[in-house]
Enzyme design. Structure first.
Site, PDB file in Angstrom:
ATOM      1  CE1 TYR A 206      -3.333   2.814   0.582  1.00 54.36           C
ATOM      2  CE2 TYR A 206      -2.725   2.713   3.161  1.00 54.36           C
ATOM      3  CZ  TYR A 206      -3.392   3.135   1.913  1.00 54.36           C
ATOM      4  OH  TYR A 206      -4.306   4.516   2.427  1.00 54.36           O
TER       5      TYR A 206
ATOM      6  CG  ASP B 176      -3.641  -3.401   7.327  1.00 50.35           C
ATOM      7  OD1 ASP B 176      -4.867  -3.337   7.164  1.00 50.35           O
ATOM      8  OD2 ASP B 176      -3.312  -2.122   6.843  1.00 50.35           O
TER       9      ASP B 176
ATOM     10  CB  ILE C   3      -8.320  -3.029   7.084  1.00 46.41           C
ATOM     11  CG1 ILE C   3      -7.520  -2.739   5.828  1.00 46.41           C
ATOM     12  CG2 ILE C   3      -7.420  -2.540   8.165  1.00 46.41           C
ATOM     13  CD1 ILE C   3      -7.243  -1.314   5.295  1.00 46.41           C
TER      14      ILE C   3
ATOM     15  CE  LYS D  76      -9.999   0.520   2.704  1.00 43.23           C
ATOM     16  NZ  LYS D  76      -9.772   1.873   1.638  1.00 43.23           N
TER      17      LYS D  76
END
Length: 481
Positions: A156, A241, A243, A279
């Site tokens: 990201y 992470d 998410i 998300k």
């Protein structure tokens, strides 16, 4: 009143190093694409030739389910007659622990988003202003200025802002390649760690996104166990992470790091999870970020740091009610997965019809699209030229792989869940037209080159022919600009 004028002179001497540094990570094509969209946003009637936003990983496919729930549950909001009785309780001071009912509801939803195979302790829930705030707080707790975290590529782009800018932590790549679908290998992991050691850089941990942004893939159990074994051996942290946990829309399913640590012996104090509702629920505007750590000291210190980016009590109140509704959350998770699967299939098939392939994926709000065959040069300069053409001519904001630190040119992340069906069809038509135009012009170019060779060959036999075909001009394909 006259406007305040900028102070002249060298501003770097007047402002802090953090304020004036360029380490925020936003000087990237990833964010430049957003700016192009902001300057010329597509609208079906007001601006039908504008830029379509396909660079924003946002889930708009199931917001109607949330709207329906809100209409049926007016007491969840303090902003109407049915819920105003809770106004005083919500409006008065709340400490940084957060509403107990909110933390309990989030912990419950996190378990559901992972198939009910693992449970979470509400007392380990630490709030933050979105995943950005949760990620930065984690770095502040785990690393000092100059320390490093290893991160598998591609990753990201905003990690540079979220993890590095204010913390001064370094990100060092674990290089992953398309030859094995960008999976992490033990060799790549060890190479990244050893390179840091040789450079006298202190590695404090590994951070990764699972499901992956930008790949849209999930890690298998073997890879996750390898990572846990590695960090346990070197006594470094593992930050996962997660998410996109509830965006998995087909097999294989999602395996959380919280499941792995139940099966393998490790130091739990080294394991940390980042979560968000941006998300999975499609609520980025609510700015709900969560740090869930198995380290008691991290939980305590991060909670104190969370004073700088709390979630509003009004938001906590609404979500506590919504996420405690088992009937709603069960329905939402199932329906959202179905809608993501249908949208993914529709988009990928549309690309395949014009010869564009994507990495096989099972999660996320995007595809990892391979456009290498459209580049004149198999280089990152060639990738940037193609990207600019897609932005300027095709009017689609897609994100080039180089902005995700991909080690190979030609990959692009393209988002498919942040628009309605009609806008997606417009985007596919534009892509189809772009590819077909390029194919036609390439055929014309090849035909012209063939005729030119024939003309030059015939000069050996007929010296009366003109020395050059002045009336023929070489076409300029948008795909090879």
């Amino acid at each position: 009143m006259e406007p305040i004028k900028n102070i002249g002179g060298d501003e770097s001497q007047l402002l802090s190093k953090i304020c004036t540094s360029d380490q925020h990570g936003e000087n990237s094509p990833y964010f430049d694409g957003w700016k192009a969209y902001d300057c010329d946003p597509y609208h079906p009637t007001n601006n039908p030739n504008g830029v379509i936003q396909m660079g924003l990983a946002e889930n708009q496919l199931s917001l109607d389910l949330i709207e329906e729930w809100i209409e049926k549950n007016p007491t969840a909001s303090i902003c109407n007659r049915e819920g105003v009785h809770a106004f005083k309780y919500i409006a008065l001071f709340q400490d940084y622990h957060g509403l107990p009912e909110f933390r309990s509801a989030v912990a419950k939803f996190m378990g559901k988003a992972r198939g009910g195979r693992v449970s979470f302790d509400p007392d380990r829930i630490v709030m933050a202003g979105g995943a950005t705030g949760a990620s930065e707080t984690t770095m502040f707790c785990l690393a000092d200025d100059g320390d490093a975290f290893l991160v598998p590529t591609p990753y990201y782009p905003a990690f540079n802002r979220d993890l590095r800018w204010r913390t001064r932590v370094q990100l060092l790549p674990i290089k992953c390649r398309s030859s094995n679908n960008f999976q992490i290998t033990k060799d790549a992991l060890e190479e990244a760690y050893e390179n840091a050691q040789k450079s006298n850089i202190k590695v404090k941990g590994i951070i990764l996104s699972n499901p992956s942004n930008p790949l849209g893939t999930t890690m298998d159990k073997s890879t996750l166990k390898t990572l846990v074994t590695f960090i346990n051996h070197h006594k470094i942290h593992l930050v996962c992470d997660e998410i996109y946990a509830a965006t998995v829309f087909c097999e294989p399913g999602f395996i959380s790091i919280s499941e792995i640590i139940q099966e393998i012996e490790c130091d739990l104090a080294l394991i940390h999870v980042i979560y968000s509702l941006s998300k999975d629920l499609g609520l980025p505007g609510f700015r709900v970020g969560i740090l869930y750590s198995y380290n008691d000291v991290v939980v305590s210190r991060a909670r104190k740091m969370s004073s700088f980016g709390l979630v509003s009590s009004q938001t906590q109140h609404l979500l506590a009610s919504m996420l405690s509704d088992d009937e709603f959350t069960d329905k939402f998770l199932l329906e959202n997965a179905k809608r993501l699967a249908n949208r993914h299939e529709l988009f990928v098939k549309g690309l395949e019809e014009v010869g564009i392939r994507c990495l096989k994926s099972n999660a996320g709000l995007f595809c990892w699209m391979n456009l290498r065959q459209m580049m004149k040069e198999d280089t990152f300069d060639g990738e940037m030229r193609l990207w600019k053409m897609i932005i300027d001519d095709v009017k689609l904001n897609v994100s080039p792989g180089s902005s995700f630190h991909c080690d190979e040119p030609g990959w692009f992340r393209v988002c498919f869940a942040n628009m309605d069906d009609e806008t997606l069809e417009v985007a596919l038509r534009r892509i189809r037209k772009f590819v077909e135009k390029g194919q036609v012009e390439i055929r014309v170019k090849k035909s012209w080159q063939k005729n030119l060779r024939l003309s030059f060959n015939s000069l050996m036999y007929d010296e009366t022919m003109p020395s050059s075909p002045r009336n023929i001009m070489s076409p300029h394909s948008p795909l090879v600009r």
